[in-house]
Design a protein around this motif. Sequence first.
Motif, PDB file in Angstrom:
ATOM      1  N   THR C 141      20.460   2.972  21.164  1.00 58.81           N
ATOM      2  CA  THR C 141      21.514   2.316  20.384  1.00 58.81           C
ATOM      3  C   THR C 141      22.375   1.404  21.241  1.00 58.81           C
ATOM      4  N   GLU C 142      22.562   1.765  22.520  1.00 59.22           N
ATOM      5  CA  GLU C 142      23.413   0.934  23.383  1.00 59.22           C
ATOM      6  C   GLU C 142      22.806  -0.459  23.549  1.00 59.22           C
ATOM      7  N   GLY C 143      21.485  -0.559  23.384  1.00 56.75           N
ATOM      8  CA  GLY C 143      20.836  -1.846  23.608  1.00 56.75           C
ATOM      9  C   GLY C 143      20.962  -2.803  22.441  1.00 56.75           C
ATOM     10  N   MET C 144      21.350  -2.297  21.256  1.00 59.15           N
ATOM     11  CA  MET C 144      21.339  -3.127  20.042  1.00 59.15           C
ATOM     12  C   MET C 144      22.254  -4.337  20.156  1.00 59.15           C
ATOM     13  N   SER C 145      23.476  -4.112  20.702  1.00 55.93           N
ATOM     14  CA  SER C 145      24.411  -5.238  20.788  1.00 55.93           C
ATOM     15  C   SER C 145      23.817  -6.318  21.684  1.00 55.93           C
ATOM     16  N   GLY C 146      23.234  -5.899  22.804  1.00 53.96           N
ATOM     17  CA  GLY C 146      22.616  -6.863  23.714  1.00 53.96           C
ATOM     18  C   GLY C 146      21.494  -7.607  23.031  1.00 53.96           C
ATOM     19  N   LEU C 147      20.699  -6.866  22.241  1.00 53.34           N
ATOM     20  CA  LEU C 147      19.562  -7.485  21.561  1.00 53.34           C
ATOM     21  C   LEU C 147      20.035  -8.566  20.603  1.00 53.34           C
ATOM     22  N   VAL C 148      20.995  -8.203  19.741  1.00 58.70           N
ATOM     23  CA  VAL C 148      21.444  -9.162  18.722  1.00 58.70           C
ATOM     24  C   VAL C 148      22.144 -10.358  19.375  1.00 58.70           C
ATOM     25  N   LEU C 149      23.015 -10.079  20.353  1.00 58.30           N
ATOM     26  CA  LEU C 149      23.756 -11.184  20.979  1.00 58.30           C
ATOM     27  C   LEU C 149      22.826 -12.113  21.741  1.00 58.30           C
ATOM     28  N   SER C 150      21.869 -11.520  22.479  1.00 57.08           N
ATOM     29  CA  SER C 150      20.982 -12.390  23.260  1.00 57.08           C
ATOM     30  C   SER C 150      20.093 -13.214  22.338  1.00 57.08           C
ATOM     31  N   LEU C 151      19.631 -12.612  21.224  1.00 59.90           N
ATOM     32  CA  LEU C 151      18.809 -13.386  20.290  1.00 59.90           C
ATOM     33  C   LEU C 151      19.635 -14.471  19.621  1.00 59.90           C
ATOM     34  N   LEU C 152      20.901 -14.143  19.321  1.00 58.67           N
ATOM     35  CA  LEU C 152      21.772 -15.115  18.668  1.00 58.67           C
ATOM     36  C   LEU C 152      21.966 -16.346  19.552  1.00 58.67           C
ATOM     37  N   LEU C 153      22.081 -16.135  20.867  1.00 58.13           N
ATOM     38  CA  LEU C 153      22.265 -17.267  21.776  1.00 58.13           C
ATOM     39  C   LEU C 153      20.940 -17.886  22.190  1.00 58.13           C
ATOM     40  N   GLY C 154      19.872 -17.080  22.176  1.00 53.83           N
ATOM     41  CA  GLY C 154      18.601 -17.568  22.703  1.00 53.83           C
ATOM     42  C   GLY C 154      17.752 -18.291  21.676  1.00 53.83           C
ATOM     43  N   THR C 155      17.732 -17.802  20.423  1.00 60.33           N
ATOM     44  CA  THR C 155      16.827 -18.417  19.443  1.00 60.33           C
ATOM     45  C   THR C 155      17.169 -19.887  19.140  1.00 60.33           C
ATOM     46  N   PRO C 156      18.462 -20.309  19.131  1.00 66.26           N
ATOM     47  CA  PRO C 156      18.686 -21.752  18.935  1.00 66.26           C
ATOM     48  C   PRO C 156      18.033 -22.584  20.033  1.00 66.26           C
ATOM     49  N   THR C 157      18.081 -22.083  21.273  1.00 66.09           N
ATOM     50  CA  THR C 157      17.424 -22.810  22.367  1.00 66.09           C
ATOM     51  C   THR C 157      15.928 -22.892  22.109  1.00 66.09           C
ATOM     52  N   LEU C 158      15.347 -21.772  21.639  1.00 68.77           N
ATOM     53  CA  LEU C 158      13.917 -21.783  21.331  1.00 68.77           C
ATOM     54  C   LEU C 158      13.609 -22.841  20.272  1.00 68.77           C
ATOM     55  N   SER C 159      14.463 -22.911  19.240  1.00 68.17           N
ATOM     56  CA  SER C 159      14.234 -23.902  18.180  1.00 68.17           C
ATOM     57  C   SER C 159      14.336 -25.321  18.730  1.00 68.17           C
ATOM     58  N   LEU C 160      15.339 -25.559  19.591  1.00 68.83           N
ATOM     59  CA  LEU C 160      15.535 -26.910  20.129  1.00 68.83           C
ATOM     60  C   LEU C 160      14.352 -27.328  20.982  1.00 68.83           C
ATOM     61  N   VAL C 161      13.909 -26.429  21.873  1.00 65.90           N
ATOM     62  CA  VAL C 161      12.795 -26.785  22.764  1.00 65.90           C
ATOM     63  C   VAL C 161      11.504 -26.902  21.957  1.00 65.90           C
ATOM     64  N   GLY C 162      11.333 -25.970  20.998  1.00 61.46           N
ATOM     65  CA  GLY C 162      10.133 -26.029  20.167  1.00 61.46           C
ATOM     66  C   GLY C 162      10.066 -27.314  19.363  1.00 61.46           C
ATOM     67  N   ALA C 163      11.243 -27.821  18.954  1.00 58.02           N
ATOM     68  CA  ALA C 163      11.264 -29.050  18.165  1.00 58.02           C
ATOM     69  C   ALA C 163      10.727 -30.229  18.972  1.00 58.02           C
ATOM     70  N   ILE C 164      10.899 -30.200  20.307  1.00 59.19           N
ATOM     71  CA  ILE C 164      10.331 -31.271  21.141  1.00 59.19           C
ATOM     72  C   ILE C 164       8.811 -31.259  20.990  1.00 59.19           C
ATOM     73  N   GLY C 165       8.242 -30.050  21.081  1.00 55.66           N
ATOM     74  CA  GLY C 165       6.793 -29.929  20.922  1.00 55.66           C
ATOM     75  C   GLY C 165       6.351 -30.357  19.533  1.00 55.66           C
ATOM     76  N   ALA C 166       7.127 -29.956  18.520  1.00 48.41           N
ATOM     77  CA  ALA C 166       6.777 -30.319  17.143  1.00 48.41           C
ATOM     78  C   ALA C 166       6.813 -31.830  16.966  1.00 48.41           C
ATOM     79  N   ALA C 167       7.841 -32.469  17.579  1.00 49.69           N
ATOM     80  CA  ALA C 167       7.968 -33.918  17.433  1.00 49.69           C
ATOM     81  C   ALA C 167       6.828 -34.642  18.138  1.00 49.69           C
ATOM     82  N   LEU C 168       6.398 -34.096  19.293  1.00 53.71           N
ATOM     83  CA  LEU C 168       5.314 -34.751  20.033  1.00 53.71           C
ATOM     84  C   LEU C 168       3.984 -34.647  19.303  1.00 53.71           C
ATOM     85  N   THR C 169       3.793 -33.564  18.541  1.00 56.17           N
ATOM     86  CA  THR C 169       2.483 -33.321  17.942  1.00 56.17           C
ATOM     87  C   THR C 169       2.449 -33.610  16.450  1.00 56.17           C
TER      88      THR C 169
END
Lengths: 252, 58, 239
Positions: C141-169
């Motif tokens: 249970t102690e890990g849940m906050s870390g999981l949600v917070l890190s995904l909240l900050l990390g997934t937008p970066t994934l979307s931004l970088v992935g969009a570069i690949g999507a735009a190229l292809t």
Amino acid sequence: MAEKKSWLPRWFYQLASPRWCYEFMGRLLPWFGVGTLFLLVAGTLWSLVYAPADYQQGNSFRIIYIHVPAAILAQSCYMLMAIAGAIGLIWKMKVADMVAKSCAPIGATIAILALATGAIWGKPTWGAWWVWDARLTSMLVLLFLYLGVIALHSAMESDTTASQATSVLALVGLVNIPIIKYSVDWWNTLHQPATFTLTEKPAMPTEMWLPLLVMVIGFYCFFAVSLMLRVRNEILRRERRASWVRALLDKV
Amino acid sequence: MSFDNFSDFLAMGGHGLYVWLSYGIALVIVAINLVEPLMARKQLITDLVRRLRRESSN
Amino acid sequence: MNQPASNAGVVPAQPGMAGLFWAVMKRDLMLAFRRRSDLLNPLVFFLMVASLFPLGISPEPTFLEQIAPGVVWVGALLATLLSMDSLFRSDFDDGTLEQTLLSPQPLFLVVLAKVLAHWAMTGLPLTLMAPLLGVMLFLPTEGMSGLVLSLLLGTPTLSLVGAIGAALTVGLRKGGVLISLLVLPLYIPVLIFGAGAVQAAVTGLPLGGYLSLLGAMLALGVALAPLAIAAALRISVSG
């Protein structure tokens, strides 16, 4: 339009002419070819026969004379590819596009060489063929970046579109390389604190690093030769309708 | 000279396999990078010359 | 009478930057809601990937607990990647993308709005669903906050970088697999720090450092990725 003074030197515009580049590279090639042959043969002999064995790693240390030049070259090759791609994007310079395209396969094979020698060196040093060492992992990621560039280039039909798209990808990769390197270093220290790295030696003696220097320069010369051969091929292929290429072919 | 005789040189102090394998792979990769563009050039010139002949004969 | 001809000399009111941003976002969100199955697919995929690990490796709670941070993060990363191909695809197919490129509006903003809308439809639900997977994989249970917070900050970066690949292809027919090849190496830093944050939360170490690094990467991504996406779109559409 006509009287605008440019801040760029004259040779920069000459680079834009495929014909000038083709002929210039043709003149450079023999010199670099001889240089490569001399430096690589001398460097190999020196590193295999005359350089002293390492007091800790023994003779397996001699792999450093292949591994380190390959690793350095693989990184500089990516840098050159991204810079040439940027020049091609900004100034629409055809030759820069060709240089960027030709860098990718050389860089990828050299990255494979760095990885293979790293793995082989790992066996006597660490006792395993592969260790998730920070440098090796970064090199693996660099190889992935090269493979992505090659895959994107081959997926596109038009030469110009492919060049522009791969240039964007190479530049994105260039921005990312320091971040990847930092994160992998950090990740590595977290997971395995007590490994000693392959290449970091406290003050290498002169008789050890001098052959290394020769090998590094030799590898750069080899890279120049291979790159020029490939770029000249690209120029011939893309400029096949130009009159100077036709004149050249008539002589064959 | 760090080796007394040729068999010592080949053995590399027990690390012969690793050292020679590394240098062998290096040789192969360097050779590929030089031979491949040279072969490609030959192929390309043959192709272009053939194309040129075909166009001029028409 | 309100005839169209009478509007000819009138310059239509230009929407402001914020107006443009919200208009693009609203449009993309609305389109996404009309195709609900596309919305669900990444989530289902996320769930399936996470359930493959106990089946493939071991259902042992102590073991799963150890690999849970990495598995959830890798699952989220792959699910984001899977959804990336559709980001510009339909706009490209029906010609909207070309119109957008021709319009005088700043492409940087349009692209940013599109990526944000895409994230709201994939990254955000993935983040919200992650605790469920955490429970399935016995993440403490102690890990849940870390999981949600890190995904909240990390997934937008994934979307931004992935969009570069999507735009190229986007101009290629078989873009899907290629995106993964182009983008996965660039995802490595986010994965390392994201999974590291969860690991730290589990062991009770401070999270601040990881989250700031993820935030720094997000800031860099917001500033630079739209430029690369815009350039890539222009190349793909013109070629």
